[in-house]
Design an enzyme around this catalytic site. Sequence first.
Site, mmCIF file in Angstrom:
data_model
loop_
_atom_site.group_PDB
_atom_site.id
_atom_site.type_symbol
_atom_site.label_atom_id
_atom_site.label_comp_id
_atom_site.label_asym_id
_atom_site.label_seq_id
_atom_site.Cartn_x
_atom_site.Cartn_y
_atom_site.Cartn_z
ATOM 1 N N CYS A 182 42.554 40.468 46.636
ATOM 2 C CA CYS A 182 41.561 39.973 47.596
ATOM 3 C C CYS A 182 40.644 41.095 48.078
ATOM 4 C CB CYS A 182 42.234 39.279 48.776
ATOM 5 S SG CYS A 182 43.296 37.896 48.283
ATOM 6 N N TYR A 217 45.937 36.958 41.869
ATOM 7 C CA TYR A 217 46.771 36.649 40.705
ATOM 8 C C TYR A 217 47.559 35.382 40.953
ATOM 9 C CZ TYR A 217 50.774 36.794 37.526
ATOM 10 O OH TYR A 217 51.723 36.447 36.605
ATOM 11 N N HIS A 218 47.674 34.552 39.908
ATOM 12 C CA HIS A 218 48.557 33.389 39.930
ATOM 13 C C HIS A 218 49.523 33.493 38.763
ATOM 14 C CE1 HIS A 218 45.920 31.633 42.878
ATOM 15 N NE2 HIS A 218 44.914 31.552 42.042
ATOM 16 N N ILE A 239 39.461 38.995 44.056
ATOM 17 C CA ILE A 239 40.384 38.794 42.942
ATOM 18 C C ILE A 239 41.801 38.549 43.440
ATOM 19 C CG2 ILE A 239 40.884 41.267 42.662
ATOM 20 C CD1 ILE A 239 40.937 40.744 39.596
#
Length: 234
Positions: free
Chosen positions: A197, A97-98, A95
């Site tokens: 991650c 995030y952006h 996982i």
Amino acid sequence: MVKHRKIVVKQLGLIDYKAALAIQETCYVRLLEQKSGSFTITQPHPAPCGYLLICQHPPVYTIGRSGSIDHLLVDPAILQAQAITLHHTNRGGDITYHGPGQLVVYPIIDLEKFFTDIHRYLRLLEACVIEVLAYFNIEATRLLGLTGVWLKANETKKQLDRKICAIGIRVSRWVTMHGLALNVNNDLAPFNQIIPCGIPKAVTSMQKELNKSISIMTVSDILEQNILKKLNSV
């Protein structure tokens, strides 16, 4: 070195993650069609052997093939109130995030036109980012066994190892998808709601390290040229 290897650069601006994924998939299919001979370009110019998609995303968590929803540390229902979407995707990794202010680069590349070595490709992407950060006087590196770009712990400043760039890719028939996300000026708070991650280490940004806002377009231009230069020098 193979000459006349054309890589098309597309600046997508701030774009929804799913919309950018659809563009990736279109480029991916186009390269596969060229490899199979089912698609031909009638123009006298050489067919592209890759695309470089550069963008930013509205707030979104993405989970790769090897990811775990357990690494999202809040109830998914909370994300709607925060205006953060959640997508499972077919890249490698866990996982991440952006969000706005983060520079995302998706190289859709036919590696058979360059080299057929996935580890070499990952190291090339890491090297490109490390050199860009050095341009801004940020000393970055790799950490053994961990993909991505990191700033090492500094006991004097009481700083831990911290990730500044995440990398997650997919390669099928030697055509790449997905890519890298470099934290430039983005809000880092959403990383507190995940185990980024799947690795319980800190996350940082260029803005945080330099204590000032950085022109994301300048970073984009330098990184773009660095990726193109390194690919076309092999």
